[in-house]
Design an enzyme around this catalytic site. Structure first.
Site, PDB file in Angstrom:
ATOM      1  N   ASP A   1       0.777  -1.302  -0.035  1.00 36.97           N
ATOM      2  CA  ASP A   1       0.023  -0.087   0.025  1.00 36.97           C
ATOM      3  C   ASP A   1       0.813   1.293  -0.059  1.00 36.97           C
ATOM      4  O   ASP A   1       0.502   2.394  -0.651  1.00 36.97           O
ATOM      5  CB  ASP A   1      -0.813   0.180   1.071  1.00 36.97           C
TER       6      ASP A   1
ATOM      7  N   GLU B   1       3.729   1.919  -1.421  1.00 44.02           N
ATOM      8  CA  GLU B   1       4.548   2.037  -2.693  1.00 44.02           C
ATOM      9  C   GLU B   1       3.436   2.570  -3.447  1.00 44.02           C
ATOM     10  O   GLU B   1       3.453   3.363  -4.446  1.00 44.02           O
ATOM     11  CB  GLU B   1       5.175   0.666  -3.022  1.00 44.02           C
TER      12      GLU B   1
ATOM     13  N   ASP C   1       0.794   4.340  -2.693  1.00 39.17           N
ATOM     14  CA  ASP C   1       0.649   5.648  -2.235  1.00 39.17           C
ATOM     15  C   ASP C   1       1.497   6.536  -2.956  1.00 39.17           C
ATOM     16  O   ASP C   1       1.402   7.571  -3.127  1.00 39.17           O
ATOM     17  CB  ASP C   1       0.439   5.815  -0.923  1.00 39.17           C
TER      18      ASP C   1
ATOM     19  N   SER D   1     -36.358  -7.006 -12.632  1.00 34.14           N
ATOM     20  CA  SER D   1     -35.897  -8.062 -11.677  1.00 34.14           C
ATOM     21  C   SER D   1     -36.108  -9.312 -12.063  1.00 34.14           C
ATOM     22  O   SER D   1     -36.692  -9.910 -13.142  1.00 34.14           O
ATOM     23  CB  SER D   1     -36.988  -7.808 -10.594  1.00 34.14           C
TER      24      SER D   1
ATOM     25  N   LYS E   1     -25.580 -14.848  -5.970  1.00 32.51           N
ATOM     26  CA  LYS E   1     -26.305 -13.633  -6.181  1.00 32.51           C
ATOM     27  C   LYS E   1     -25.968 -12.689  -4.861  1.00 32.51           C
ATOM     28  O   LYS E   1     -26.202 -13.045  -3.796  1.00 32.51           O
ATOM     29  CB  LYS E   1     -27.951 -13.952  -5.966  1.00 32.51           C
TER      30      LYS E   1
ATOM     31  N   ARG F   1     -30.498   0.925 -10.705  1.00 35.63           N
ATOM     32  CA  ARG F   1     -31.579   0.232 -11.303  1.00 35.63           C
ATOM     33  C   ARG F   1     -32.927   1.273 -11.350  1.00 35.63           C
ATOM     34  O   ARG F   1     -33.599   1.141 -12.082  1.00 35.63           O
ATOM     35  CB  ARG F   1     -31.658  -1.143 -10.633  1.00 35.63           C
TER      36      ARG F   1
ATOM     37  N   GLU G   1     -23.195  -5.469  -9.775  1.00 34.61           N
ATOM     38  CA  GLU G   1     -23.478  -5.302  -8.195  1.00 34.61           C
ATOM     39  C   GLU G   1     -22.327  -4.612  -7.544  1.00 34.61           C
ATOM     40  O   GLU G   1     -21.090  -4.809  -7.742  1.00 34.61           O
ATOM     41  CB  GLU G   1     -23.991  -6.570  -7.787  1.00 34.61           C
TER      42      GLU G   1
ATOM     43  N   LYS H   1     -33.379 -18.421  -3.846  1.00 30.47           N
ATOM     44  CA  LYS H   1     -32.873 -17.885  -2.857  1.00 30.47           C
ATOM     45  C   LYS H   1     -32.570 -18.877  -1.593  1.00 30.47           C
ATOM     46  O   LYS H   1     -33.053 -20.072  -1.738  1.00 30.47           O
ATOM     47  CB  LYS H   1     -34.041 -17.119  -2.116  1.00 30.47           C
TER      48      LYS H   1
ATOM     49  N   CYS I   1     -63.012   7.404   0.998  1.00 28.56           N
ATOM     50  CA  CYS I   1     -61.995   6.925   2.149  1.00 28.56           C
ATOM     51  C   CYS I   1     -60.593   7.691   1.695  1.00 28.56           C
ATOM     52  O   CYS I   1     -60.097   7.520   0.964  1.00 28.56           O
ATOM     53  CB  CYS I   1     -61.905   5.575   1.894  1.00 28.56           C
TER      54      CYS I   1
END
Length: 676
Positions: free
Chosen positions: A38, A40, A42, A87, A120, A141, A177, A316, A434
């Site tokens: 990190d 190097e 930077d 979806s 997923k 989305r 994603e 799922k 209503c």
């Protein structure tokens, strides 16, 4: 050294640093195999920042230094997706996966299907548009049709390439994603807690909240990552989903290493079991797996139904469950008058979120699950699914609890509650009398997917209804800035902005207007299908049930709801007042003539086998353009089966039912002379 040569050397060093840093970004974010420390990294970035600062003529918006975030935005502009971000249909057990596989095989007339199976991710869907290899736009989305422009924020995410390999297509849209790793989430919350700031509940909320920061500099400080899962291009990038992902990886996009090609139902379920076993060991959240038909031509042939593709399914993982106490049951009144019992719960953390409310669906479900106020109940939540009360725990009752009863009158307006014999749903009979129905109807009318009246939220609608300023959607177009400025939390500027938003909504696509009207069981996709089929509001309002059933995916029940809606004088009066108040609709590829007069109207065809003169998907479109319906199964209602080479079981079924069979020359004759 001359000044010119010095400038050239500086420019070359800047470009070399940019290439080197991009290569390190790719190794870190895409390959997960960093080759330098990190410190190097930077050092290289600081050198590039210094050279760009000293030589502003070398500035480049795609430089790695620009990822730290630009100026803060005032808000997010709306983006209309050229190709909708739909979806996926969900499956929660093996039977539903087996039904998906069977349906795909039947529609394609094949014995076995090859799929691509993918994890997923539990993150935020994003669309990245590239032109000539440069990131042009990033959009959320949203509702699938319209999202928010978050380009400035996405540019700060190191895993998202700002420039692509020169082999990239000129026009490319990549979808994927945005997510946050568990380790990154823990580190972020620790940092927020140390600063005495509010912490996030789970990685998904953290990712969504970080991406929607109005200041890109804040997003730049959040540990966001990205995985690509599909490509939308002008020309084909590949012939299969699996090859497409490989091509995206070659262009510099991070793609999940857990993607697999699998065969048949056994392959799907085996992959599901594999990922479920590995789930706890991953550094990011997944809530299931996604199955996609691998062959892209087969995907196009399968097409879409309602809001989801026929060629993909989300399987799922089992829902998470917890126990808590049910404090009481309230009743909510929807825009169609439907009464929904809602459980008010002692707060409980389940499925990554704190739950205080859960749906109970209807009175029959309350009885079936034996749920009573005061009970200890089991609450289930799976991913984004609305929490629900699964059942009570009767053995934990401390005393006898009375059964909950549906009220006899509407809690909002006092009107009589109607329950049609044989139906589970109860409804308020008050209609627009209503206030709850009026409020929900106005919320629906103003929603982004409908008339898109920005600034007309729930609290403001409550005031407009309660003060009797708005009785139906047409009244919105009579509001003025002075009236609105007199409402709570509404200043002159807010009132002027809302009046402008209402004014913009007067010009609207016909499909959006139909969806906004709130016809029972007519969603966004169905509304657009009606708009395309009939071409005008007058033609739709004049259609009978039989004509309505000719629209794709409109069955007898929905056709009845549509016909009943337009047959109601009060609804027609509201529509006329909308038109009188300046609302105008734009056609969406309107039908050129009455669809019932098309030459193949009322005919039903089934395609089987391979066609030599055109893909089956093209044959389907040409038949449908002539008024025919093309289905995936043979029945007594089938007019003819069109058989190419190597036909499957559908041909045998046609012969059993004595249904006409056309070869490819017969298809050509039908398309050229459909009236004969």
């Amino acid at each position: 050294m001359s000044p010119a040569s010095g400038a050239s050397t500086t420019a070359e060093r800047v470009e070399a640093l940019r290439r080197e840093i991009r290569a390190h970004d790719h190794r870190y974010y895409v390959l997960d195999d960093p080759s330098i420390t990190d410190a190097e990294y930077d050092r290289l970035l600081r050198e590039l920042e210094r050279l760009e600062r000293e030589n502003p003529e070398l500035a480049d918006p795609d430089s790695p230094t620009c990822r730290v975030g630009g100026r803060a935005a005032e808000g997010f502009a709306s983006v209309r997706h050229d190709v909708p971000m739909l979806s996926l249909a969900n499956a929660f057990n093996t039977d539903e996966v087996a039904e998906f596989d069977r349906r795909v095989r039947d529609l394609l007339d094949l014995e076995s299907i090859q799929y691509t199976a993918e994890p997923k991710l539990d993150g935020l869907a994003i669309s990245l548009r590239y032109r000539d290899g440069r990131l042009l736009r990033a959009a959320t989305r949203g509702d699938g049709q319209t999202g928010e422009d978050v380009t400035a924020n996405v540019r700060t995410i190191g895993a998202v390439p700002l420039r692509l390999d020169p082999r990239a297509p000129g026009e490319l849209e990549v979808r994927g994603e945005i997510y946050m790793t568990r380790s990154g989430f823990d580190a972020l919350n620790a940092r927020l807690a140390a600063a005495d700031e509010r912490c996030f509940v789970n990685p998904r909320n953290a990712a969504a909240g970080s991406l929607r920061q109005l200041d890109p500099a804040v997003t730049a400080q959040r540990p966001l990552r990205f995985f690509a899962y599909s490509a939308v291009v002008e020309a084909d990038l590949a012939t299969s989903q699996f090859e497409s992902l490989q091509q995206l990886a070659a262009l510099g996009f991070p793609v999940s290493s857990m993607v697999r090609r699998v065969e048949s139902l056994d392959g799907l379920l085996g992959y599901f079991d594999e990922l479920q076993a590995a789930r706890a060991e991953l550094d990011f959240d997944i809530d299931g797996v996604v199955y996609k038909v691998d062959n892209l031509e087969q995907q196009r042939e399968l097409g879409f139904v309602s809001r989801s593709p026929r060629w993909a399914l989300a399987h799922k993982f089992p829902a998470q469950e917890e126990m808590t106490r049910l404090e009481r049951i309230d009743v909510q009144v929807g825009r169609t008058g439907k009464l929904t019992p809602v459980a008010r719960l002692e707060p409980v953390f389940v499925g990554g979120a704190t739950v205080t409310n859960a749906t109970l669906h209807n009175l029959d479900e309350v009885r079936r699950r034996d749920v009573r106020p005061g009970d200890i109940v089991i609450v289930r939540r799976a991913g984004d699914v609305i929490p629900e009360v699964v059942r009570s725990v009767p053995e934990r009752r401390e005393r006898e609890l009375p059964e909950w009863q549906l009220p006899e009158t509407c809690p909002e307006c006092g009107s009589r509650i109607e329950q049609v014999e044989g139906q589970a749903d109860a409804r308020c009979s008050g209609g627009l009398v209503c206030p709850a129905q009026r409020k929900r109807a106005l919320e629906h009318f103003a929603a982004r997917a409908a008339m898109d009246i920005e600034g007309l939220g729930t609290r403001l609608i409550d005031q407009l209804v309660e003060r009797e300023l708005v009785h139906d959607p047409a009244d919105l177009y009579r509001l003025d800035a002075a009236t609105l400025a007199g409402l709570e939390r509404m200043g002159e500027k807010s009132a002027a902005n809302l009046v402008a938003a209402i004014e913009r909504s007067r010009e609207v696509e016909l499909g959006r207007l139909l969806f906004a009207l709130g016809i029972r069981e007519v969603g966004e996709v169905g509304a657009r299908a009606l708009a395309r089929h009939f071409g005008s509001l007058d033609a739709l309002m004049a259609a009978d049930v039989e004509a309505l059933e000719q629209v794709e995916d409109v069955g007898p029940v929905v056709a009845g709801h549509i016909h009943e809606f337009f047959g109601e004088p009060r609804n027609r009066a509201v529509i006329q007042r909308l038109l009188d108040n300046g609302v105008r609709w734009r056609a969406e590829t309107a039908a050129q003539r009455d669809p019932t007069q098309l030459p193949l109207a009322g005919k039903v065809y089934v395609l089987t086998g391979s066609l030599e003169t055109m893909p089956r998907s093209q044959a389907r479109k040409r038949l449908e353009a002539l008024g025919a319906r093309v289905t995936g199964s043979v029945s007594k209602n089938t007019s003819a089966v069109i058989a190419g080479s190597e036909p499957g079981s559908k041909l045998e079924r046609a012969r059993e039912l004595n249904i006409d069979v056309l070869d490819e020359s017969g298809l050509q004759a039908l398309l050229q002379h459909p009236g004969n």
